[in-house]
Design a protein around this motif. Structure first.
Motif, PDB file in Angstrom:
ATOM      1  N   VAL A 153      54.051  38.538  43.462  1.00  0.00           N
ATOM      2  CA  VAL A 153      53.725  37.185  42.991  1.00  0.00           C
ATOM      3  C   VAL A 153      54.835  36.204  43.368  1.00  0.00           C
ATOM      4  CG1 VAL A 153      53.461  35.732  40.930  1.00  0.00           C
ATOM      5  CG2 VAL A 153      52.238  37.914  41.078  1.00  0.00           C
ATOM      6  N   PHE A 154      56.070  36.532  42.979  1.00  0.00           N
ATOM      7  CA  PHE A 154      57.150  35.556  43.143  1.00  0.00           C
ATOM      8  C   PHE A 154      57.556  35.354  44.603  1.00  0.00           C
ATOM      9  CE2 PHE A 154      57.777  36.468  38.544  1.00  0.00           C
ATOM     10  CZ  PHE A 154      57.628  35.161  38.099  1.00  0.00           C
ATOM     11  N   SER A 155      57.374  36.397  45.431  1.00  0.00           N
ATOM     12  CA  SER A 155      57.771  36.227  46.837  1.00  0.00           C
ATOM     13  C   SER A 155      56.853  35.220  47.551  1.00  0.00           C
ATOM     14  CB  SER A 155      57.750  37.567  47.569  1.00  0.00           C
ATOM     15  OG  SER A 155      56.428  38.061  47.615  1.00  0.00           O
ATOM     16  N   ARG A 156      55.664  34.962  46.983  1.00  0.00           N
ATOM     17  CA  ARG A 156      54.796  33.926  47.557  1.00  0.00           C
ATOM     18  C   ARG A 156      54.928  32.612  46.798  1.00  0.00           C
ATOM     19  NH1 ARG A 156      50.073  37.966  47.168  1.00  0.00           N
ATOM     20  NH2 ARG A 156      48.505  36.492  47.930  1.00  0.00           N
ATOM     21  N   LEU A 157      55.086  32.749  45.485  1.00  0.00           N
ATOM     22  CA  LEU A 157      55.115  31.557  44.638  1.00  0.00           C
ATOM     23  C   LEU A 157      56.369  30.705  44.885  1.00  0.00           C
ATOM     24  CD1 LEU A 157      53.341  30.312  42.569  1.00  0.00           C
ATOM     25  CD2 LEU A 157      54.360  31.762  40.801  1.00  0.00           C
ATOM     26  N   VAL A 158      57.513  31.350  45.106  1.00  0.00           N
ATOM     27  CA  VAL A 158      58.761  30.596  45.263  1.00  0.00           C
ATOM     28  C   VAL A 158      58.748  29.730  46.531  1.00  0.00           C
ATOM     29  CG1 VAL A 158      61.256  30.787  45.644  1.00  0.00           C
ATOM     30  CG2 VAL A 158      60.173  32.067  43.782  1.00  0.00           C
ATOM     31  N   PRO A 159      58.528  30.325  47.720  1.00  0.00           N
ATOM     32  CA  PRO A 159      58.523  29.450  48.914  1.00  0.00           C
ATOM     33  C   PRO A 159      57.374  28.440  48.884  1.00  0.00           C
ATOM     34  CG  PRO A 159      57.953  31.732  49.505  1.00  0.00           C
ATOM     35  CD  PRO A 159      58.379  31.750  48.079  1.00  0.00           C
ATOM     36  N   GLY A 160      56.219  28.866  48.358  1.00  0.00           N
ATOM     37  CA  GLY A 160      55.056  27.964  48.286  1.00  0.00           C
ATOM     38  C   GLY A 160      55.335  26.760  47.403  1.00  0.00           C
ATOM     39  N   SER A 161      55.909  26.986  46.211  1.00  0.00           N
ATOM     40  CA  SER A 161      56.208  25.884  45.289  1.00  0.00           C
ATOM     41  C   SER A 161      57.277  24.969  45.876  1.00  0.00           C
ATOM     42  CB  SER A 161      56.724  26.412  43.941  1.00  0.00           C
ATOM     43  OG  SER A 161      55.800  27.278  43.367  1.00  0.00           O
ATOM     44  N   LYS A 162      58.300  25.588  46.499  1.00  0.00           N
ATOM     45  CA  LYS A 162      59.381  24.786  47.088  1.00  0.00           C
ATOM     46  C   LYS A 162      58.829  23.834  48.144  1.00  0.00           C
ATOM     47  CE  LYS A 162      63.641  26.811  48.016  1.00  0.00           C
ATOM     48  NZ  LYS A 162      64.498  27.975  48.397  1.00  0.00           N
ATOM     49  N   LYS A 163      57.913  24.356  48.949  1.00  0.00           N
ATOM     50  CA  LYS A 163      57.348  23.551  50.028  1.00  0.00           C
ATOM     51  C   LYS A 163      56.592  22.338  49.469  1.00  0.00           C
ATOM     52  CE  LYS A 163      54.151  24.868  53.110  1.00  0.00           C
ATOM     53  NZ  LYS A 163      53.383  25.941  53.760  1.00  0.00           N
ATOM     54  N   VAL A 164      55.741  22.591  48.471  1.00  0.00           N
ATOM     55  CA  VAL A 164      54.972  21.483  47.884  1.00  0.00           C
ATOM     56  C   VAL A 164      55.922  20.482  47.219  1.00  0.00           C
ATOM     57  CG1 VAL A 164      53.140  20.828  46.270  1.00  0.00           C
ATOM     58  CG2 VAL A 164      52.976  22.994  47.504  1.00  0.00           C
ATOM     59  N   LEU A 165      56.891  21.002  46.512  1.00  0.00           N
ATOM     60  CA  LEU A 165      57.854  20.157  45.804  1.00  0.00           C
ATOM     61  C   LEU A 165      58.583  19.223  46.781  1.00  0.00           C
ATOM     62  CD1 LEU A 165      58.956  19.752  42.923  1.00  0.00           C
ATOM     63  CD2 LEU A 165      60.651  21.524  43.377  1.00  0.00           C
ATOM     64  N   GLU A 166      59.042  19.781  47.884  1.00  0.00           N
ATOM     65  CA  GLU A 166      59.758  18.966  48.872  1.00  0.00           C
ATOM     66  C   GLU A 166      58.863  17.862  49.433  1.00  0.00           C
ATOM     67  OE1 GLU A 166      61.275  21.909  51.613  1.00  0.00           O
ATOM     68  OE2 GLU A 166      62.685  22.594  50.055  1.00  0.00           O
ATOM     69  N   ARG A 167      57.596  18.212  49.703  1.00  0.00           N
ATOM     70  CA  ARG A 167      56.696  17.204  50.256  1.00  0.00           C
ATOM     71  C   ARG A 167      56.361  16.124  49.234  1.00  0.00           C
ATOM     72  NH1 ARG A 167      51.860  20.229  53.100  1.00  0.00           N
ATOM     73  NH2 ARG A 167      51.096  18.080  53.299  1.00  0.00           N
ATOM     74  N   VAL A 168      56.246  16.534  47.959  1.00  0.00           N
ATOM     75  CA  VAL A 168      55.967  15.546  46.904  1.00  0.00           C
ATOM     76  C   VAL A 168      57.139  14.575  46.779  1.00  0.00           C
ATOM     77  CG1 VAL A 168      55.694  15.230  44.406  1.00  0.00           C
ATOM     78  CG2 VAL A 168      54.359  16.963  45.595  1.00  0.00           C
ATOM     79  N   GLU A 169      58.342  15.128  46.833  1.00  0.00           N
ATOM     80  CA  GLU A 169      59.537  14.267  46.732  1.00  0.00           C
ATOM     81  C   GLU A 169      59.627  13.304  47.908  1.00  0.00           C
ATOM     82  OE1 GLU A 169      62.810  16.479  44.015  1.00  0.00           O
ATOM     83  OE2 GLU A 169      62.592  17.257  46.053  1.00  0.00           O
ATOM     84  N   ALA A 170      59.282  13.798  49.091  1.00  0.00           N
ATOM     85  CA  ALA A 170      59.325  12.944  50.277  1.00  0.00           C
ATOM     86  C   ALA A 170      58.212  11.902  50.247  1.00  0.00           C
ATOM     87  CB  ALA A 170      59.214  13.805  51.542  1.00  0.00           C
ATOM     88  N   GLY A 171      57.082  12.257  49.618  1.00  0.00           N
ATOM     89  CA  GLY A 171      55.910  11.382  49.617  1.00  0.00           C
ATOM     90  C   GLY A 171      56.061  10.135  48.758  1.00  0.00           C
ATOM     91  N   GLY A 172      56.796  10.257  47.656  1.00  0.00           N
ATOM     92  CA  GLY A 172      57.079   9.105  46.825  1.00  0.00           C
ATOM     93  C   GLY A 172      55.926   8.594  45.958  1.00  0.00           C
ATOM     94  N   VAL A 173      54.815   9.338  45.881  1.00  0.00           N
ATOM     95  CA  VAL A 173      53.692   8.898  45.040  1.00  0.00           C
ATOM     96  C   VAL A 173      53.987   9.196  43.567  1.00  0.00           C
ATOM     97  CG1 VAL A 173      51.256   9.242  44.482  1.00  0.00           C
ATOM     98  CG2 VAL A 173      52.007   9.227  46.885  1.00  0.00           C
ATOM     99  N   TYR A 174      54.455  10.403  43.315  1.00  0.00           N
ATOM    100  CA  TYR A 174      54.737  10.792  41.937  1.00  0.00           C
ATOM    101  C   TYR A 174      56.177  10.427  41.587  1.00  0.00           C
ATOM    102  CZ  TYR A 174      50.254  13.054  41.900  1.00  0.00           C
ATOM    103  OH  TYR A 174      48.920  13.275  41.934  1.00  0.00           O
ATOM    104  N   PRO A 175      56.364   9.585  40.581  1.00  0.00           N
ATOM    105  CA  PRO A 175      57.706   9.090  40.272  1.00  0.00           C
ATOM    106  C   PRO A 175      58.554  10.190  39.636  1.00  0.00           C
ATOM    107  CG  PRO A 175      56.202   8.425  38.540  1.00  0.00           C
ATOM    108  CD  PRO A 175      55.370   9.130  39.582  1.00  0.00           C
ATOM    109  N   SER A 176      59.887  10.068  39.760  1.00  0.00           N
ATOM    110  CA  SER A 176      60.750  11.016  39.062  1.00  0.00           C
ATOM    111  C   SER A 176      61.069  10.495  37.659  1.00  0.00           C
ATOM    112  CB  SER A 176      62.034  11.266  39.852  1.00  0.00           C
ATOM    113  OG  SER A 176      62.748  10.062  39.986  1.00  0.00           O
TER     114      SER A 176
END
Ligand code: MG
Length: 483
Positions: A160-183
Motif C-alpha cells: 500500500v505505502f510503496s504506491r501511496l507515498v510517491p502517488g500522494s507526493k506527485k499530486v501534492l506537488e502539482r497542487v502546490e504548483a497549480g495555485g488553485v487550492y490556497p494554503s
C-alpha cells in the motif's frame, strides 16, 4: 449466543463508563473509575475465555450460514486474544502506559524527548512481548497490525505505502504548483461563538439524517464516537472558537463513524459480529462523509445557507469560498492538522518507524532524528522541535503500535468506495438532491449491515473484487484536486 450475552453486557457497560469518563465525570472520579473498569475488564476476560469449549463445538458445525460463520470467527479472535495474553502482561501494560501517558503530556509540553525515552523503551519491550504471545508468521509487527486490521500484514502494508507515498507526493506537488487550492484562507481567522456553532452542527446532523432517538452529541477534548448499542450511539465534538471548519468536519467525521454503528444488521445484535469489519473500514466511513461528501463542492453549496445564517462573519463569503476554505492544502508538521493529500505521508512515516522499532532496526534513542529525516524526505521541511515531531501523538504512550496504518487504510477503502459509486457520481447526485438517504442505504446494504461477518479482506473482495488497492484513492485525489 445466549452465553455470550454476559460478555456483551460487560462491553456495553464499559463503553458507557468510558463515554461518561470523557464527557461528564468529575475529575476526582478517575481513580474509582479506573478501579471499576479494571475489574470489569478482568470479568470480560474470564467470561470470554469460558466460552472456548462451546466455541470449539460451533467451529465443527458444517451447516453454518455466512453470518454464523462470521460470529464464530469474531468470537475466535476475542477468545484467542484473552487466552494468549497472560493477565500479568495485561496488567503491566496498563500500568506502564498509564504512567507513560502522563509523562508524555509533560514531555510534549516542554518538547523534551529525553524525559519520555525510558518510558518508550519499556513500552516497546512490552509490545514485543505482546507480539510474541499473539504469534506471527513472518514479522512481529504482523501480530500488532492484526489486532486492528484482521489478516493485514507488513507485506500488505508495504504494498500500500510503496504506491501511496510517491502517488500522494506527485499530486501534492502539482497542487502546490497549480495555485488553485490556497494554503491559507481568511476564514481560518474568523472567530465564532460556541452557541452559534452548536446550531450549525445541529443543522448538519439533521442534514445527514442522524436519528434523534438513537443518537446524541456531547463535547469532549478529543472528539470520538462510541457505540453503546445500535440503538444508542454517541459522538462528541469540540469548539475552539475560531476556524469553524474544525468543529464542522469533526462532527461530520464522527457522524460517519456513528452511522456504521447505527446501521449494523439486526440479526447481529448481542453477538461478537456486531461491530465494524475492521478499524480501517470504520475509518473509511468517517472519512468518506468528512472528505468525499463534506469537502465536495456540492456540499459546500448545501451548507452555505446554514453557515451564513448562524455565523454572521461568513455572510460576505460565497459557497465557492467555503469550498476553497474547506480544502486548503498546506504542509503541516502536525498530523491532525494535515490536509487530505499530505495525510497519508504522515501515516507512512509512522508505519515505517513502528515496523523498524518492533524489529529492532531503529532504536528508541534514534527515533527523533529518524523521524525528522523521513519527514523531510516526504514533505520537504524539517521539524525544529520534537513536540512538532516525534512527540506529537498520544498513541505510542498508550502502547497502540500497529494502529496508525488503519488511518490510511480508511482512505484507501474510501477511494475504492468512491470508485464503486461511479467515481463519486452518486455522491454528487445525492447532495445536489439534498437527499443523502440513497448513500446511507448503499453503505448499509454493502458494508454496515454485515458488521464483522466478513473479514476486511473478504468484504473488500466481495465488494470491489480487490483489497487495499490504493490506485482508486490516488485517482480520487487527481480527479478532485487536478481535474
Ligand atoms: Mg476516526
Amino acid at each position: 449466543m445466549e452465553k455470550y450475552r454476559a460478555v456483551w453486557a460487560l462491553h456495553h457497560s464499559m463503553a458507557l463508563l468510558e463515554w461518561d469518563m470523557e464527557t461528564h465525570m468529575p475529575e476526582g472520579g478517575a481513580a474509582s473509575r479506573g478501579a471499576a473498569s479494571g475489574q470489569l475488564a478482568m470479568m470480560t476476560q474470564k467470561a470470554t475465555v469460558s466460552l472456548a469449549p462451546l466455541l470449539r463445538k460451533a467451529e465443527k458445525s458444517s451447516d453454518l450460514d455466512d453470518e454464523s460463520k462470521g460470529i464464530v470467527r469474531s468470537l475466535r479472535r476475542e477468545v484467542d486474544f484473552f487466552t494468549k495474553i497472560p493477565p500479568e502482561l495485561v496488567e503491566e501494560r496498563v500500568r506502564v502506559t498509564t504512567e507513560a501517558t502522563v509523562v508524555w503530556r509533560r514531555a510534549r509540553k516542554t518538547s523534551d524527548y529525553k524525559l519520555f525515552e525510558p518510558h518508550m523503551e519499556k513500552i516497546l519491550e512490552i509490545t514485543r512481548r505482546v507480539a510474541d504471545c499473539l504469534g506471527y508468521a513472518k514479522h512481529p509487527y504482523d501480530a500488532l497490525l492484526d489486532l486492528y486490521e484482521e489478516d493485514f500484514t507488513v507485506r500488505d502494508a508495504d504494498a500500500v505505502f510503496s504506491r501511496l507515498v510517491p502517488g500522494s507526493k506527485k499530486v501534492l506537488e502539482r497542487v502546490e504548483a497549480g495555485g488553485v487550492y490556497p494554503s491559507r484562507h481568511p476564514l481560518e481567522a474568523v472567530r465564532y461563538s460556541t452557541d452559534a456553532m452548536v446550531r450549525v452542527n445541529e443543522g448538519v446532523i439533521s442534514l445527514l439524517g442522524m436519528p434523534k432517538d438513537r443518537f446524541r452529541m456531547d463535547v469532549s477534548t478529543h472528539p470520538f464516537t462510541i457505540g453503546i448499542a445500535p440503538d444508542d450511539v454517541r459522538i462528541t465534538t469540540r469548539y475552539e472558537g475560531a476556524d469553524f471548519k474544525a468543529a464542522l468536519f469533526s462532527t461530520i467525521h464522527e457522524s460517519g463513524h456513528a452511522l456504521y454503528e447505527l446501521q449494523l444488521g439486526d440479526s447481529l445484535r448481542f453477538t461478537p459480529a456486531a461491530g465494524a469489519a475492521s478499524l480501517g473500514f470504520h475509518e473509511s466511513q468517517s472519512r468518506f462523509w468528512e472528505n468525499v461528501v463534506g469537502r465536495s463542492r456540492e456540499f459546500s453549496k448545501l451548507v452555505h445557507p446554514l453557515v451564513r445564517k448562524n455565523l454572521a462573519e461568513v455572510s460576505k463569503y460565497s459557497a465557492e469560498d467555503l469550498y476553497l476554505y474547506f480544502n486548503a492544502v498546506r504542509k503541516s508538521f502536525i498530523r491532525v492538522e494535515a490536509d487530505e493529500l499530505s495525510y497519508n505521508l504522515h501515516i507512512a512515516l509512522r508505519y515505517d518507524l513502528e515496523k523498524k522499532m518492533v524489529s529492532g532496526d531503529v532504536s528508541v534513542s534514534e527515533l527523533p532524528e529518524v523521524w525528522n529525516d523521513v519527514f523531510e524526505d516526504y514533505l520537504g521541511v524539517r521539524p525544529k522541535k520534537d513536540s512538532e515531531g516525534v512527540l506529537q501523538d498520544i498513541h505510542w504512550s498508550g502502547g497502540s503500535l500497529g494502529y496508525f496504518p488503519t488511518y490510511s487504510l480508511g482512505n484507501v477503502i474510501l477511494g475504492m468506495i468512491w470508485h464503486k459509486l461511479g467515481d463519486g457520481e452518486m455522491v454528487r447526485e445525492s447532495v445536489q438532491k439534498k437527499d443523502l438517504t440513497q448513500l446511507e442505504k448503499w453503505l448499509q446494504a454493502n458494508i454496515h449491515r454485515w458488521g464483522s461477518t466478513y473479514s476486511p479482506k473478504v468484504l473488500q473482495e466481495r465488494l470491489f473484487g480487490d483489497a487495499y488497492n490504493p490506485d482508486r484513492l490516488l485517482k480520487y485525489y487527481e480527479a478532485k484536486y487536478l481535474g
